[in-house]
Design a protein around this motif. Sequence first.
Motif, PDB file in Angstrom:
ATOM      1  N   ILE A  34     -36.813  60.562 -27.979  1.00  0.00           N
ATOM      2  CA  ILE A  34     -37.746  60.936 -29.036  1.00  0.00           C
ATOM      3  C   ILE A  34     -38.167  59.676 -29.791  1.00  0.00           C
ATOM      4  N   GLY A  35     -39.418  59.623 -30.180  1.00  0.00           N
ATOM      5  CA  GLY A  35     -39.947  58.484 -30.923  1.00  0.00           C
ATOM      6  C   GLY A  35     -41.295  58.099 -30.335  1.00  0.00           C
ATOM      7  N   CYS A  36     -41.930  57.073 -30.930  1.00  0.00           N
ATOM      8  CA  CYS A  36     -43.238  56.624 -30.422  1.00  0.00           C
ATOM      9  C   CYS A  36     -43.123  56.235 -28.956  1.00  0.00           C
ATOM     10  N   SER A  37     -42.112  55.422 -28.646  1.00  0.00           N
ATOM     11  CA  SER A  37     -41.949  54.950 -27.268  1.00  0.00           C
ATOM     12  C   SER A  37     -41.749  56.131 -26.323  1.00  0.00           C
ATOM     13  N   SER A  38     -41.019  57.120 -26.785  1.00  0.00           N
ATOM     14  CA  SER A  38     -40.687  58.243 -25.917  1.00  0.00           C
ATOM     15  C   SER A  38     -41.868  59.171 -25.678  1.00  0.00           C
ATOM     16  N   LYS A  39     -42.926  58.995 -26.459  1.00  0.00           N
ATOM     17  CA  LYS A  39     -44.152  59.762 -26.190  1.00  0.00           C
ATOM     18  C   LYS A  39     -44.927  59.154 -25.015  1.00  0.00           C
ATOM     19  N   THR A  40     -44.698  57.853 -24.760  1.00  0.00           N
ATOM     20  CA  THR A  40     -45.566  57.142 -23.808  1.00  0.00           C
ATOM     21  C   THR A  40     -45.543  57.658 -22.368  1.00  0.00           C
ATOM     22  N   PRO A  41     -44.431  58.243 -21.866  1.00  0.00           N
ATOM     23  CA  PRO A  41     -44.491  58.706 -20.473  1.00  0.00           C
ATOM     24  C   PRO A  41     -45.610  59.714 -20.209  1.00  0.00           C
ATOM     25  N   ASP A  42     -46.150  60.312 -21.262  1.00  0.00           N
ATOM     26  CA  ASP A  42     -47.290  61.202 -21.079  1.00  0.00           C
ATOM     27  C   ASP A  42     -48.567  60.393 -20.786  1.00  0.00           C
ATOM     28  N   TYR A  43     -48.534  59.081 -21.067  1.00  0.00           N
ATOM     29  CA  TYR A  43     -49.749  58.265 -20.987  1.00  0.00           C
ATOM     30  C   TYR A  43     -49.827  57.425 -19.716  1.00  0.00           C
ATOM     31  N   PHE A  44     -48.878  57.632 -18.808  1.00  0.00           N
ATOM     32  CA  PHE A  44     -48.990  56.981 -17.491  1.00  0.00           C
ATOM     33  C   PHE A  44     -48.439  57.931 -16.432  1.00  0.00           C
ATOM     34  N   LEU A  45     -48.790  57.697 -15.194  1.00  0.00           N
ATOM     35  CA  LEU A  45     -48.317  58.502 -14.063  1.00  0.00           C
ATOM     36  C   LEU A  45     -48.447  60.011 -14.337  1.00  0.00           C
ATOM     37  N   GLY A  46     -49.680  60.443 -14.517  1.00  0.00           N
ATOM     38  CA  GLY A  46     -49.945  61.840 -14.871  1.00  0.00           C
ATOM     39  C   GLY A  46     -49.510  62.857 -13.826  1.00  0.00           C
ATOM     40  N   ASN A  47     -49.327  62.440 -12.591  1.00  0.00           N
ATOM     41  CA  ASN A  47     -48.889  63.385 -11.566  1.00  0.00           C
ATOM     42  C   ASN A  47     -47.378  63.397 -11.364  1.00  0.00           C
ATOM     43  N   SER A  48     -46.678  62.623 -12.166  1.00  0.00           N
ATOM     44  CA  SER A  48     -45.223  62.601 -12.054  1.00  0.00           C
ATOM     45  C   SER A  48     -44.630  63.645 -12.987  1.00  0.00           C
ATOM     46  N   HIS A  49     -43.456  64.131 -12.640  1.00  0.00           N
ATOM     47  CA  HIS A  49     -42.730  64.992 -13.567  1.00  0.00           C
ATOM     48  C   HIS A  49     -42.203  64.131 -14.713  1.00  0.00           C
ATOM     49  N   GLY A  50     -42.356  64.632 -15.914  1.00  0.00           N
ATOM     50  CA  GLY A  50     -41.853  63.899 -17.066  1.00  0.00           C
ATOM     51  C   GLY A  50     -40.931  64.779 -17.883  1.00  0.00           C
ATOM     52  N   PHE A  51     -40.072  64.164 -18.651  1.00  0.00           N
ATOM     53  CA  PHE A  51     -39.145  64.942 -19.470  1.00  0.00           C
ATOM     54  C   PHE A  51     -38.963  64.234 -20.806  1.00  0.00           C
ATOM     55  N   ASN A  52     -39.544  64.817 -21.840  1.00  0.00           N
ATOM     56  CA  ASN A  52     -39.388  64.327 -23.201  1.00  0.00           C
ATOM     57  C   ASN A  52     -38.169  65.067 -23.764  1.00  0.00           C
ATOM     58  N   SER A  53     -36.985  64.444 -23.701  1.00  0.00           N
ATOM     59  CA  SER A  53     -35.750  65.182 -23.993  1.00  0.00           C
ATOM     60  C   SER A  53     -35.399  65.127 -25.480  1.00  0.00           C
ATOM     61  N   VAL A  54     -34.148  64.921 -25.823  1.00  0.00           N
ATOM     62  CA  VAL A  54     -33.794  64.872 -27.246  1.00  0.00           C
ATOM     63  C   VAL A  54     -33.455  63.437 -27.656  1.00  0.00           C
ATOM     64  N   HIS A  55     -33.423  63.209 -28.949  1.00  0.00           N
ATOM     65  CA  HIS A  55     -33.335  61.854 -29.492  1.00  0.00           C
ATOM     66  C   HIS A  55     -32.063  61.128 -29.030  1.00  0.00           C
ATOM     67  N   GLY A  56     -32.274  60.024 -28.356  1.00  0.00           N
ATOM     68  CA  GLY A  56     -31.154  59.193 -27.941  1.00  0.00           C
ATOM     69  C   GLY A  56     -30.423  59.666 -26.708  1.00  0.00           C
ATOM     70  N   ARG A  57     -30.903  60.729 -26.066  1.00  0.00           N
ATOM     71  CA  ARG A  57     -30.127  61.304 -24.958  1.00  0.00           C
ATOM     72  C   ARG A  57     -30.824  61.189 -23.617  1.00  0.00           C
ATOM     73  N   MET A  58     -31.891  60.403 -23.543  1.00  0.00           N
ATOM     74  CA  MET A  58     -32.550  60.223 -22.247  1.00  0.00           C
ATOM     75  C   MET A  58     -31.565  59.775 -21.178  1.00  0.00           C
ATOM     76  N   PRO A  59     -30.621  58.827 -21.488  1.00  0.00           N
ATOM     77  CA  PRO A  59     -29.756  58.335 -20.399  1.00  0.00           C
ATOM     78  C   PRO A  59     -28.951  59.450 -19.717  1.00  0.00           C
ATOM     79  N   SER A  60     -28.447  60.405 -20.484  1.00  0.00           N
ATOM     80  CA  SER A  60     -27.638  61.446 -19.843  1.00  0.00           C
ATOM     81  C   SER A  60     -28.520  62.379 -19.014  1.00  0.00           C
ATOM     82  N   VAL A  61     -29.679  62.736 -19.545  1.00  0.00           N
ATOM     83  CA  VAL A  61     -30.562  63.632 -18.798  1.00  0.00           C
ATOM     84  C   VAL A  61     -31.003  62.943 -17.505  1.00  0.00           C
ATOM     85  N   LEU A  62     -31.318  61.662 -17.614  1.00  0.00           N
ATOM     86  CA  LEU A  62     -31.734  60.923 -16.425  1.00  0.00           C
ATOM     87  C   LEU A  62     -30.575  60.821 -15.422  1.00  0.00           C
TER      88      LEU A  62
END
Lengths: 612, 351
Positions: free
Chosen positions: B66-94
Motif C-alpha cells: 500500500i502507498g504511492c509506489s504500490s499503486k504503480t503496478p496498475d500503470y504498467f503491464l496491463g495484461n498481467s495479473h496484479g495484486f494490490n495487497s495490504v500495507h507492508g505485506r507484499m513479500p509474503s503474498v508474493l
Amino acid sequence: MRQITAINDFVVKFANVNGSGSASANELFARAILRMGVPVSPRNIFPSNIQGLPTWYEVRVNEKGYQGRRGGVDLMVSMNPQTWDNDLKEIESGGYLFYDNSKPLPASKFRNDVTPIGMPLTEICNTTYSDPRQRQLFKNIIYVGALSALLDLDPKEIEQLFTEQYKGKEALLQSNIKALHLGRDYALKHLPCPLGIRLQRADNVGDRIFTDGNSAIALGAVYGGASVCAWYPITPSSSVAEAFIAYCKKLRTDTASGKNKYAIIQGEDELASIGIAIGAGWNGARSFTATSGPGISLMSEFIGLAYFAEIPVVLVDVQRGGPSTGMPTRTQQSDLLACAYASHGDTKHVLLFPEDPTECFELTAQAFDLAERLQTPVFVMTDLDIGMNTRLCRPYAWDDSREYDRGKVMTYERLDAGADFGRYLDVDGDGIPFRTYPGTHPTRGGYFTRGTTKNRYAQYSEAGPDYVDNMQRLMRKFETAKSLVPKPLLYPAEKPARFGAIFYGSTSPAMQEALDTLSEKGIHVNALRIRGFPFADELSDFVASHPWVFVIEQNRDAQLKTLMVTDGKINPARLISVLHYDGTPITARFIVEQISRHAGARSVVPLKKAVA
Amino acid sequence: MTYLAKPKLHHPSLAPNAAGYTRRDYEGKISTLCAGCGHDSISASIIQACWELDIQPHRVAKLSGIGCSSKTPDYFLGNSHGFNSVHGRMPSVLTGANLANRDLLYLGVSGDGDSASIGLGQFAHCIRRGVNMVYIVENNGVYGLTKGQFSATATKGSKSKRGVLNPDEPVDLVGMALLLRATFVARAFSGDKKQLVPLIKAAIKHPGPSFIDVISPCVAFNNHEGSTKSYDYVRQHNAAVNRLDFIESREEITADYAPGEVINIAQHDGSQLRLRKLAADYDPTDRIKAMNHVQERAAAGEIVTGLLYLASEAADLHQYISTVDTPLNQLGTKELCPGSAALEKINAGLR
C-alpha cells in the motif's frame, strides 16, 4: 473403609512433572487398555512450560464408550509431591491413591476415605539402575507394570505395544519389558491386587482408530489437496503443521524425482503465514495456515482482504483460553465471534465445527473444496481438547472417485473463445464470480486484485453504487454458502421432548453422555449439533419447535448464541445458555446438573399432582 | 500525472519485439501519480526492460503493498495479473504466489514506508528465504499518500517540507539486503533511466532474490532544500560504482575496453552482464567488500548506486525446499490425493 468397585468404568489420573518422560508411559497405559477392547479417553493437562512444572494425564475408562471428561478421579497415580495436596482432594470418596513410599509420609498427607497404595518406586529404581536418566524413565514403566497388576491390565498387550514400538531395537525392547515386570512382580507380591476398580476384556473398540485432532487435520489437508502451508508456532496448533510435514514426507513425495509435491514455510509471524497462504490461494494452489486465537487476531487484516478479494484459503483455529500466557494450554471455544466476523469492514466467514479427529479429517478436506467453490476464507474451528488429545473414533475413509471441486475457474479455452470475464461478475445468481489463474491467457482474463475499490470487471472504482453492488453480491454468496456447509445433525430424544439442546465441537462426547443420563432421569431433550456457519435453516426450525432450547458452549459470552441471534435471526427469549469456560473440557456431570436445574424450574407440574 | 490517454493506435515505427509485442503492449492504465513523480520513471523503466527482454506480459505477476509506489503496478503491464495487497505485506503474498507457480516472473513493487517501516520484517524474511523475485523499492523517504510524514529511510537531520528535522536514524535497505544475502543487490536513481533499465533487466534474469533500491524523489512532499531525497540532492551526491550493460547470450561482446575498465559476469541462464567500472577497485562479486564500500561512502554523505552485489551462484526457495518442477497449482486430485489404500494403512497404524 468403603472402596469403589467398578469394572471397565473408572477414571485414573496421573500427576507427573513435565519433562520426566511420563507422557509416553501414560499413553502406553491407555493404549494397552484399548487393546483389551475397552474404550478409553485420555486427556493431557499440561502447563505452558518444558520441564519441571506439574502435568496431568487423565484416563477415563468406559466400556460404554463415553469419551467426555467425567469429572472426579477414582485412582490417583501421584508422582508429583508439588501437587500432592490438591491431587488428594480430587479423589472420589472410596477411591485409591497410588504413590511412591520410598520416603515415609505423615498421616496428615492421607485421607481416611481413600485407600493408599504405596510402592517404593524410587528405591526400586535406585537399586536396579545406576544412570539417573534411566532411573527416571524406567520409573514410569515400573509404575505402569504395577498398575497392570492392580487393575488386571493384561501385560501381554503392553509387551505387544513395546514390540511394535521398538521394532528392530532389541535392547530397548528387552529393557522395557524388564522394567514392566519389575513393577508388576512387586505389585503382585506386595500389593492388594486387583483393586475394586479393574479391567475386563471386552469387545467395544471395534475398528475404531485412536488419534488426535491435530494429526487428523494435517491428514485431511493432505487428502484435501493442500499443497502450500504456512504457519507460525503457537500452542495448541503447532502440531497441525508438524503432522502435515510428517504426512507430506510419507505421502507427497514424487516417486520419480524424489521432490516434494508440497511447500511448507514456517513464517516469521502469523501475518506472513496468512499472507503466504493467501498468495498461494490467489495463484491457484490449495493453501492453509494453522493457528490459535492470538494468531487469528494478528491475521485479521489479511482475512478481510481475502474476503473482499475473494481468495480461497483455509484457516485452522485450534482454540485455547485467552490472550498471551496463562491459558494457552487450556481448552475453550472462545474464538467464534473473532473468526465469524474477522477483520475490518463488513465481513463474514464460513466456519466448520468438527466434533472429533475423524471429523477433523473430513471437514478439513471439505474445507478446501468449500474455499475454492466459494472463493473465500474457510475456518476449521477445533480446540485444544480435540486437537491435542487422542480419541477413539471412526476410522478414516476416502472415496477414490472423489475429485476436488476447484470452483469457477475460467480456462484458456473459454477466454480464447471470447467468454465474458468479469472477475466480480455474478453470472448465474449464486453470487460466486469466475476467477482466472495468473498467466492463463496472453490478452484476456488478466486483472488487478484489490480490496473493495472496484467494479464488476475489476476496474478501479470508488463509486458508491459499485461498492454496494459488490457487497450485495457477497451477501448472495454467503447465502449460497448456507447450502454448502455441513448440515446440523439431529439427535432426537427417545420420548417426545419439550427441551432442545444445541451444541458443537468438542462438547460432543460429554453431551452424548449427558443426554443419556438426563433421559434416565426423565428429562427428555432433543439435541442438534451445529457443524457449520452460516447456519442452515434446520437450526431455526429446531429452535421454533421447542419452547426452550439450551445452547451449550465452552466460552463465557455465549458466542454461538450471539451468532444465532444476530445472523440466524433467532429469538433469544427461547434460548438458555449453558456455559463452561474454566479451561478444562466440559463434563457430562456439568451439563446434566445445569440442564436439570433449568428444566426443573421450567417443568409445569399438573395442579392435581402438585396438591396431592 | 498524464491527463490525456495516449491513443492506442500503434505507430508503424513501434516495432514488435521477438515475442511479437510492441512497447505499448507493456503499458498499463494512466498513472494517477503527481506530474514529475520519480515512480512514473520507474514504471517506464520496467516497461522498457520487459519489452527489451521479450517477456510475455501475461507471464508476469506484479504484486505490491500500500502507498504511492504500490499503486504503480496498475500503470504498467496491463495484461498481467496484479495484486494490490495490504500495507507492508507484499513479500509474503508474493512468496505464496511464487510457491504456487514457479513458472511465472514475480515483480514486487514497494515503497520505503511499505518495506522499511510496517513491512521491514517481511522484507527481511522474504530476502533471507531466497524467493526468486525482483523486489523494487521506490524510495522517496516520505509518506506521499498521507501527505508528507517522514518515512524510515529519511536521513537523520533531513528536513521535511514543513521544516521539521528528522530525529531518527534511517533504515538502510541495501545494507540489510546484503546482510541477509540477497544474491542481486543494486541501487539506482529514478532520474537515470540509462542506469535503471539494464539493472531491472539483469534483476529479472537473475534466478534468485534480486533487490533494487531506487531513489525516487517525491515532487509533492520531498523535493525541497534540506531533503536528501530530492532530484538536486541525489544528482549532487550520486556516486555510481559502475554502469551496467546487460547483454543477452546471443550477442557477442565486441566493444573494446582498456584492461581493468570492464568486468564481465555470466548469469545462470548464459546471459552476460558487462560492467563498466566507475569506482576503482570496486568488485561487485565480493559481498563483504561491497558492504564496506557502501557503508564508507554513506558515512561520507554519498549515495552509492549501480550493481552493488551479484552472487556468482544463485539459488532460490524452490530449490531449498525441493519442490517438484511442475507448478504446484497445476497438480490435481490424482497427484495430490494419496487415496483410500494409503488411508487404510494409516488406520491400521492407529489401532
